[in-house]
Design a protein around this motif. Structure first.
Motif, PDB file in Angstrom:
ATOM      1  N   ALA A 114     -32.387 -67.138  51.631  1.00  0.00           N
ATOM      2  CA  ALA A 114     -33.352 -67.556  52.652  1.00  0.00           C
ATOM      3  C   ALA A 114     -34.319 -66.413  52.957  1.00  0.00           C
ATOM      4  O   ALA A 114     -35.526 -66.625  53.115  1.00  0.00           O
ATOM      5  N   ALA A 115     -33.785 -65.197  53.049  1.00  0.00           N
ATOM      6  CA  ALA A 115     -34.638 -64.033  53.305  1.00  0.00           C
ATOM      7  C   ALA A 115     -35.589 -63.791  52.142  1.00  0.00           C
ATOM      8  O   ALA A 115     -36.775 -63.492  52.339  1.00  0.00           O
ATOM      9  N   MET A 116     -35.091 -63.922  50.924  1.00  0.00           N
ATOM     10  CA  MET A 116     -35.928 -63.685  49.750  1.00  0.00           C
ATOM     11  C   MET A 116     -37.034 -64.729  49.640  1.00  0.00           C
ATOM     12  O   MET A 116     -38.175 -64.408  49.279  1.00  0.00           O
ATOM     13  N   ALA A 117     -36.720 -65.975  49.972  1.00  0.00           N
ATOM     14  CA  ALA A 117     -37.741 -67.027  49.949  1.00  0.00           C
ATOM     15  C   ALA A 117     -38.838 -66.717  50.959  1.00  0.00           C
ATOM     16  O   ALA A 117     -40.036 -66.895  50.678  1.00  0.00           O
ATOM     17  N   THR A 118     -38.446 -66.231  52.128  1.00  0.00           N
ATOM     18  CA  THR A 118     -39.421 -65.866  53.153  1.00  0.00           C
ATOM     19  C   THR A 118     -40.336 -64.764  52.672  1.00  0.00           C
ATOM     20  O   THR A 118     -41.562 -64.833  52.829  1.00  0.00           O
ATOM     21  N   VAL A 119     -39.776 -63.732  52.081  1.00  0.00           N
ATOM     22  CA  VAL A 119     -40.564 -62.581  51.622  1.00  0.00           C
ATOM     23  C   VAL A 119     -41.549 -62.986  50.521  1.00  0.00           C
ATOM     24  O   VAL A 119     -42.719 -62.591  50.532  1.00  0.00           O
ATOM     25  N   ILE A 120     -41.083 -63.794  49.568  1.00  0.00           N
ATOM     26  CA  ILE A 120     -41.964 -64.203  48.465  1.00  0.00           C
ATOM     27  C   ILE A 120     -43.112 -65.064  48.997  1.00  0.00           C
ATOM     28  O   ILE A 120     -44.284 -64.879  48.622  1.00  0.00           O
ATOM     29  N   ALA A 121     -42.790 -66.015  49.870  1.00  0.00           N
ATOM     30  CA  ALA A 121     -43.829 -66.885  50.435  1.00  0.00           C
ATOM     31  C   ALA A 121     -44.854 -66.067  51.219  1.00  0.00           C
ATOM     32  O   ALA A 121     -46.068 -66.300  51.134  1.00  0.00           O
ATOM     33  N   ARG A 122     -44.382 -65.101  51.980  1.00  0.00           N
ATOM     34  CA  ARG A 122     -45.288 -64.262  52.763  1.00  0.00           C
ATOM     35  C   ARG A 122     -46.130 -63.349  51.875  1.00  0.00           C
ATOM     36  O   ARG A 122     -47.263 -63.019  52.214  1.00  0.00           O
ATOM     37  N   ALA A 123     -45.580 -62.931  50.741  1.00  0.00           N
ATOM     38  CA  ALA A 123     -46.351 -62.096  49.816  1.00  0.00           C
ATOM     39  C   ALA A 123     -47.590 -62.836  49.322  1.00  0.00           C
ATOM     40  O   ALA A 123     -48.666 -62.248  49.149  1.00  0.00           O
TER      41      ALA A 123
END
Length: 463
Positions: free
Chosen positions: A200-209
């Protein structure tokens, strides 16, 4: 640059202007709520422990986001005022320097955040098992913080120019990416391993990138608000001082909100992890219900900033009055909706009876204060843009620590969770009355100051 939108904010019909600016932000805000609810929904499928971990991270994530948002508010305020004055070079300088300032903020937060995960969440009442889940999430989240902070500042700069469609598009794109990535990374699909809460954290970071790339692209190519000229150190410092004059008090005010949420979470935690999970679901529904009000509050700032720069105080007064009325009407609508549907919301995210019960209890009490919350949010936004951020910070401090937390603590002792939840709308009732009075006084003061300066210039010209 920004000519058509600028003229609309300082000349167009006030209700229509505010509504047309607000509508795109509603969709953008919905996207961010969906972004967060998507994480909550999929993590909830992993178990109550992981769902409770997400609830514990909420105050800390909100704390860091609010620090970044404070810089964004400071930048938006001074940029919108400069646009109203018609100073294009100053707009570019302030926008560029605000981006650099956001990078420095990231460099400051990340190491501190990584070193304080265990002791901080232990203080908030998380068990060792829950802290294990929290750490899996927060390490990745902190390492990707640059992708969260910089776009926040960038989209606020775009909004200051009177463009709410582009920030809304960027937020909608991020939400879509997160919806796709969450199930893939959390549960593992095909060659992708099952990462659970870390996913979930990784999905957030990629989307925000992706939003980082988009916001900088629009700032440079569409709005022409970035400058690659190498400024003097003094010029950068002047920009930062202007931004931080508004941003620092807002940072203090915004820190207050998650700190208060942390204290309330600690009180709720005495009723067990199920209560925390239900409380976490309900507070996320708050965000959903307040979409329209928060969207309106986000555009009130640029509207007031540009009209102040243009010296049009009658429009500022009319705009705030319209915003207050709209907020109260919307709050009433949401209260009625949750009066009928609040009891079933918890079952969407959990099958635990206690989680469902706490969620329903919260949503049967707190929504009565939504419209009053809107008045406070609109007022503090206006105060910041009018360069009275300390007034806004004091108002926020009073609502949270003088009213909300003490009343919640006493209410918990007297009538349990009922008392904790009832304290919130009561605190907003008192705060909204103070907010209206204070903002009216600030507007009158600014109007008299501008008139005095104009009169002095006329006298000098006649002499």
């Amino acid at each position: 640059m920004m000519t058509d939108r600028n003229s609309r904010l300082i000349e167009g019909p006030i209700p229509k202007t505010l509504i047309m600016l607000t509508i795109p932000m509603i969709f953008g805000t919905i996207s961010m709520i969906i972004f967060n609810l998507t994480d909550t929904f999929f993590v909830g499928q992993l178990g109550t422990g992981q769902l409770a971990a997400m609830s514990f991270t909420f105050p800390v994530v909100l704390f860091v986001n609010n620090l970044a948002h404070a810089v964004a508010i400071g930048a938006s305020a001074v940029i919108s005022h400069s646009i109203g004055e018609g100073n294009r070079n100053k707009v570019k300088r302030l926008t560029t320097d605000s981006i650099v300032l956001s990078l420095l903020l990231v460099g400051f937060i990340v190491p501190i955040g990584l070193l304080t995960i265990n002791p901080l969440f232990h203080f908030l009442g998380a068990s060792l098992e829950i802290i294990t889940y929290i750490r899996e999430y927060m390490v990745i989240w902190y390492l990707g913080l640059v992708f969260i902070v910089v776009p926040m500042v960038g989209t606020n700069a775009i909004r200051a120019a009177g463009d709410t469609k582009t920030p809304a598009f960027i937020m909608m794109f991020a939400a879509g990416a997160n919806i796709i990535l969450d199930p893939i990374l959390i549960f593992g699909i095909g060659p992708v391993p099952r990462l659970e809460i870390a996913g979930a954290a990784m999905a957030t970071v990629i989307a925000r990138a992706l939003t980082l790339i988009m916001s900088l692209y629009f700032l440079y190519y569409n709005e022409r608000m970035l400058s690659f000229d190498i400024p003097s150190l003094n010029s950068i410092l002047v920009s930062w001082i202007q931004i931080l004059y508004i941003g620092l008090p807002n940072a203090g005010a915004m820190i207050i909100t998650p700190l208060a949420a942390g204290f309330i979470t600690r009180i709720v935690a005495t009723y067990g992890s199920d209560a925390v999970a239900g409380f976490g679901i309900a507070t996320r529904m708050d965000s959903f219900a307040l979409i329209v009000i928060m969207a309106l509050a986000s555009v009130v700032g640029p509207f007031i900033g540009q009209n102040w720069g243009a010296g049009k105080f009658d429009r500022i007064k009319s705009g705030t009055k319209f915003s207050y009325r709209f907020s109260l009407i919307w709050g009433l609508i949401m209260f009625i909706v949750f009066a009928f549907l609040g009891g079933t919301v918890g079952s969407i995210f959990s099958d635990d009876p206690e989680v469902i019960s706490v969620t329903g209890l919260y949503l049967s009490i707190v929504p009565i204060g939504y419209g009053l919350y809107g008045i406070v949010a609109i007022s503090t936004s206006a105060m910041s843009v009018l360069k009275k951020p300390i007034h806004a910070a004091i108002l926020t401090l009073t609502q949270a620590f003088i009213l909300y937390i003490p009343m919640a603590y006493v209410g918990s002792l007297l009538i349990g969770l009922w008392g904790v939840f009832l304290a919130l709308p009561v605190s907003y009732l008192v705060s909204s009355i103070v907010a209206i009075y204070t903002l009216n006084r600030i507007i009158m003061y600014r109007e008299k100051t501008v008139k005095r300066v104009i009169d002095q210039k006329i006298i000098q010209m006649e002499a």
